[in-house]
Motif scaffolding. Structure first.
Motif, PDB file in Angstrom:
ATOM      1  N   UNK A 226       0.836  -1.212   0.000  1.00 32.91           N
ATOM      2  CA  UNK A 226       0.000   0.000   0.000  1.00 32.91           C
ATOM      3  C   UNK A 226       0.863   1.252   0.000  1.00 32.91           C
ATOM      4  N   UNK A 227       1.973   1.190   0.726  1.00 32.46           N
ATOM      5  CA  UNK A 227       2.898   2.324   0.740  1.00 32.46           C
ATOM      6  C   UNK A 227       3.453   2.599  -0.659  1.00 32.46           C
ATOM      7  N   UNK A 228       3.601   1.517  -1.447  1.00 34.07           N
ATOM      8  CA  UNK A 228       4.157   1.648  -2.790  1.00 34.07           C
ATOM      9  C   UNK A 228       3.082   1.865  -3.847  1.00 34.07           C
ATOM     10  N   UNK A 229       1.804   1.949  -3.405  1.00 35.53           N
ATOM     11  CA  UNK A 229       0.656   2.195  -4.302  1.00 35.53           C
ATOM     12  C   UNK A 229       0.544   1.146  -5.409  1.00 35.53           C
ATOM     13  N   UNK A 230       0.724  -0.121  -5.040  1.00 37.04           N
ATOM     14  CA  UNK A 230       0.579  -1.216  -6.002  1.00 37.04           C
ATOM     15  C   UNK A 230      -0.901  -1.580  -6.138  1.00 37.04           C
TER      16      UNK A 230
ATOM     17  N   UNK B  25      -9.716   0.489  -7.728  1.00 36.09           N
ATOM     18  CA  UNK B  25     -10.713   0.992  -6.794  1.00 36.09           C
ATOM     19  C   UNK B  25     -10.006   1.918  -5.805  1.00 36.09           C
ATOM     20  N   UNK B  26     -10.525   3.096  -5.516  1.00 34.12           N
ATOM     21  CA  UNK B  26      -9.874   4.025  -4.584  1.00 34.12           C
ATOM     22  C   UNK B  26      -9.647   3.378  -3.216  1.00 34.12           C
ATOM     23  N   UNK B  27      -8.502   3.633  -2.617  1.00 31.75           N
ATOM     24  CA  UNK B  27      -8.140   3.056  -1.328  1.00 31.75           C
ATOM     25  C   UNK B  27      -8.708   3.889  -0.184  1.00 31.75           C
ATOM     26  N   UNK B  28     -10.028   4.093  -0.196  1.00 27.68           N
ATOM     27  CA  UNK B  28     -10.630   4.899   0.847  1.00 27.68           C
ATOM     28  C   UNK B  28     -10.786   4.081   2.127  1.00 27.68           C
ATOM     29  N   UNK B  29     -10.525   4.698   3.242  1.00 29.10           N
ATOM     30  CA  UNK B  29     -10.724   4.022   4.520  1.00 29.10           C
ATOM     31  C   UNK B  29      -9.625   3.048   4.895  1.00 29.10           C
ATOM     32  N   UNK B  30      -8.538   2.995   4.100  1.00 25.57           N
ATOM     33  CA  UNK B  30      -7.435   2.087   4.388  1.00 25.57           C
ATOM     34  C   UNK B  30      -6.396   2.819   5.228  1.00 25.57           C
ATOM     35  N   UNK B  31      -6.118   2.295   6.393  1.00 21.88           N
ATOM     36  CA  UNK B  31      -5.134   2.918   7.284  1.00 21.88           C
ATOM     37  C   UNK B  31      -3.787   2.227   7.124  1.00 21.88           C
TER      38      UNK B  31
END
Length: 311
Positions: free
Chosen positions: A29-33, A153-159
């Protein structure tokens, strides 16, 4: 005591796989894969880590049938047990990449492994290198050509976790996997000796189901959270990783010599059969979808395999 070792080893493997999965996904997620790439690479590698550690340790300790049986059994469990149970939770829409990339690569990896082992009843370093190179080619293709075609899909709500927690999960997961594999192998071999059954049967049933629990957990949670791209990619990717990475790396470090002929004449053929079965299930009756009926068929096939193995 052996049964307790098996149970404790499985608990450590499951916990280690879960920690490694959390750390790996957070890193991705940090790397926006994209999610589908995460499923085919990061999640698949993390959930295949128990198989890799167990097979490698088994081969190094002189239990080759346990090493090979674990991988073959895990691939059977991934498609028969894990995918079957996942489909009982909800239907899966199949992406175009399944027909042109995912399923063909899984079948080619399965056939490649079978041919290599069939020829001389062993998997040597040369074959292992070929398998690992094939995996890298597949990953390069996946990351280079499939990534631009994916609508994310947008990564909304992902911490995203703090970096120290990510590192903690990765380190603790790795240590738990190593310790769990040592305890599990000790208990499994002792159990096989005590019950007078082969290492192959223990490896292809008890150990393989135990090491497939991370796949089951990841797939079920993906279905519940409606992350169906990760669920499909995880299972197909895990089987590819099991064959090309787990067997390939194990063979490079320590060649695998088959002792029990049933691994070649029976078990590998079951693995090829259930891998092929997924394609007609996707096509019929309507195509591009798997539902609960397909799940029941896969579970029935897996139950038949387990029954015939012990009969």
């Amino acid at each position: 005591m052996d049964a307790l070792f098996v149970l404790l080893g499985l608990i450590l493997l499951i916990a280690g796989g879960d920690f490694l999965l959390k750390g790996s996904v957070d890193l991705s997620l940090r790397l926006s894969i994209p999610k589908i790439v995460v499923g085919m690479t990061v999640v698949s590698f993390a959930t295949s880590a128990p198989e890799l550690i167990v097979s490698l340790q088994s081969a190094l300790q002189g239990f080759p049938d346990l090493a090979l049986g674990n991988v073959v059994g895990s691939n059977l469990a991934n498609l028969g047990l894990v995918l079957g149970l996942t489909l009982l939770i909800g239907a899966l829409d199949i992406r175009r990449s399944f027909y042109f990339v995912d399923w063909p690569v899984m079948m080619l990896a399965s056939l490649l492994s079978y041919v290599f082992i069939l020829s001389d009843r062993m998997l040597g370093r040369t074959e292992g290198i070929i398998m690992v190179v094939a995996l890298f080619i597949f990953l390069i293709y996946l990351l280079r050509y499939q990534k631009p075609a994916i609508t994310e899909v947008p990564q909304e709500g992902v911490n995203i976790l703090p970096l120290y927690k990510t590192v903690f999960f990765l380190l603790v997961g790795g240590v738990a996997l190593w310790g769990g594999s040592e305890i599990l192998i000790s208990g499994a071999v002792g159990l096989a000796t005590r019950l007078h059954i082969s290492e192959r049967i223990i490896g292809i049933s008890l150990v393989s189901v135990g090491t497939s629990i991370p796949e089951l957990s990841a797939s079920v949670m993906a279905m519940i959270r409606q992350e169906k791209a990760i669920s499909v990619g995880n299972l197909i990717g895990s089987n590819i990783f099991n064959l090309l990475a787990v067997l390939g790396i194990t063979a490079i470090i320590h060649p695998i010599h088959v002792i029990d002929e049933h691994l070649v004449t029976v078990d590998l053929l079951w693995m090829l059969g259930i891998s092929f079965l997924v394609l007609p299930l996707v096509f019929f009756p309507k195509g591009q979808r798997l539902n609960w009926k397909d799940g029941l068929i896969l579970l029935a096939v897996y139950a038949t395999f387990i029954f015939t193995t012990f009969s």
